[in-house]
Design an enzyme around this catalytic site. Structure first.
Site: not given
Lengths: 451, 92
Positions: B8-9
């Site tokens: 994810c980010g």
């Protein structure tokens, strides 16, 4: 009622190492976890805070001395270390406002949904730390828990409204209907990017320029790794301040370690919050589902766009240069350099993937962020001390770029006026809700603003 | 044993949630797999020895191994479809 207040006072005076697990366990019970699961969640979060405290020592041991040299030798006024969002989030959750933030913001959200003031159901529980941050700094300055809560609520209300306004662009970008981004930092950039987009439209040379950011991205690939950012930055800074080989290598490894370990510690906090987040989510989604609602997500879901990734990496040197040249800045950017893409998460959808617009906008926002991160530094440091984080004698002040939140600043300025400020906060947030009534979207709002 | 990259980010929040969901999915279907949790920039470093990428966001980049967007694990909408998609990749 007195009993509850006294009990709450007693718990919150136990010191964060005991207070946080107890409060998280209580919140867990509120969301119908079994006693054992609630205790486990609380202890897990507590462990994360202990880990966070341990890792933060790397800053004071290795990066603190560097800031002293930068000040003395180079006359650069960089006395504050950017500890990054993991530190800011951990700290925000550890404040007295932070421990009650999850049920409180859910309550605010539900009131907004029932009164049809928002369509967004904010299930992004982790990012409630932004609201806790606003509440926490207000509490440090005003000394009042209640003003802190009011500030957090105002921030959350504004976030939900901006999420509604920008929902359409976000959905187009993601190809995902029914979502919006109420993340407490991302929403502060939306008005800035909207305004800048209007300005670019009127400037010559800004029409529909396309650059293949994928090609730039390939070349920069590995530099996006936090570990490498830390290492390279440590070595560059080591050389710049005139360290010998051993000290330079040490600084490089220490900064790489910080970049890798800080998020790991926060991961422990997140793991502890999963059952509560699940409980809160199903509680909200059971009551508010269907096409008339947006599911509020973290701005991280937008980071997959190659334009965002590329500009994000370019913003690392931009942030460092800005930090040196901007006179009002006192922050040495570091921790959040691993997360620069978050600062432009909303720029890519608003600028429709335009590389130059995103880069210029990102640079401007970085300047804004540095200004407010520097302003908040002494308050964050004081909040950290009040919360029980151990600072060594004469340690460098800390802040985070992700805490360079101008909306938090505006709310804090009002909160400083105490009672009158509280009334003004309520009036202004109410005014905003009125102005953007009936779910006007971004385009309509822009038109109105342009007239 | 298959290896799955979950990204994810920042490799912290959303991916932790996805890993949690993925673990219970694997457990329910008695599949043994290794999970690597990382951020977006780190995916490339792991693709050589991994079989599948599961991310919280749409990726504009092509990797040599298949990737699946698991936003549904967060929103809860369409979660079953994503789960069967992941299973079909793991069983192939």
């Amino acid at each position: 009622m007195d009993l509850i207040v006294n009990l709450f006072d007693y718990i919150s005076n136990l010191g964060s190492i005991v207070m946080i697990p107890v409060m998280i366990a209580i919140v867990g019970l509120l969301f119908r976890l079994s006693i054992l699961k609630a205790i486990r969640a609380g202890v897990m979060v507590g462990i994360g805070f202990i880990g966070l405290n341990l890792v933060l020592n790397l800053i004071w041991d290795y990066i603190g001395p560097v800031t002293t040299i930068l000040i003395e030798k180079f006359n650069l006024n960089l006395s504050v270390v950017d500890a990054g969002w993991p530190a800011a989030a951990g700290l925000a959750f550890a404040t007295k406002v932070g421990v009650v933030i999850i049920p409180f913001i859910i309550l605010v959200n539900i009131l907004m949904l029932i009164t049809k003031q928002t369509k967004t159901v904010n299930i992004d529980i982790w990012n409630y730390w932004h609201f806790a941050f606003t509440g926490g700094v207000i509490m440090t300055i005003s000394g009042s828990f209640w003003y802190g809560l009011l500030g957090a609520a105002a921030h959350a209300v504004i976030a939900l409204k901006i999420a509604d306004i920008s929902a359409k662009r976000v959905q187009d970008e993601l190809g995902l209907p029914g979502v919006s981004i109420p993340q407490g930092f991302a929403i502060t950039t939306v008005p800035i990017y909207m305004l800048l987009d209007k300005i670019y439209d009127r400037l010559p040379g800004f029409k529909n320029r396309r650059v293949d950011s994928e090609a730039i991205n390939k070349k920069l690939g590995i530099m996006g790794e936090p570990l490498m950012i830390g290492l390279v930055l440590g070595i560059i800074i080591g050389i710049a301040v005139g360290y010998d080989l051993k000290q330079t290598a040490e600084l490089g490894i220490a900064m790489a370690a910080l970049m890798l370990l800080l998020p790991r510690m926060v991961k422990v906090i997140m793991e502890g919050l999963i059952p509560i987040s699940d409980g809160a989510k199903s509680f909200m989604q059971k009551r508010f589902k269907g096409s008339e609602f947006y599911i509020g997500l973290d701005s991280a879901v937008l980071l997959g766009h190659s334009n965002t990734i590329t500009v994000g990496i370019l913003l690392i040197p931009v942030a460092l240069i800005l930090a040196m040249v901007l006179p009002f800045n006192t922050t040495l950017p570091f921790g959040d350099l691993a997360a620069t893409a978050f600062f432009i998460a909303m720029a890519t959808p608003i600028h429709k993937g335009d590389f130059f617009r995103t880069l210029i906008s990102g640079t401007i926002v970085m300047g804004v962020v540095l200004a407010f991160a520097s302003y908040f530094a002494p308050i964050i440091t004081e909040t950290a001390m009040n919360t029980g984080f151990q600072f060594p004698e004469g340690a460098a002040k800390i802040t985070a770029l992700s805490a360079g939140n101008w909306i938090a600043y505006v709310i804090l300025m009002f909160a400083k006026l105490k009672f009158i400020g509280a009334i003004l906060i309520v009036l202004l947030t109410g005014g905003m809700l009125y102005f953007f009534r009936k779910g006007k979207n971004l385009e309509e709002a822009q038109e109105e603003a342009g007239q | 044993m298959k290896t799955i990259i979950v990204a994810c980010g920042a490799g912290v929040a959303t991916s932790t949630l996805i890993v949690d969901r993925l673990n219970s999915l694997l457990k329910n279907h008695q599949i043994r797999a290794k999970i690597i949790q990382c951020n977006l920039g780190e995916i490339e470093g792991h693709t050589k020895y991994a079989d599948l990428i599961v991310t919280s966001m749409k990726l504009n980049k092509n990797f040599e191994i298949p990737s699946i967007t698991a936003v549904s694990f967060i929103t809860g909408v369409g979660q079953e479809e994503t789960e069967s998609l992941i299973l079909s990749h793991l069983n192939s």
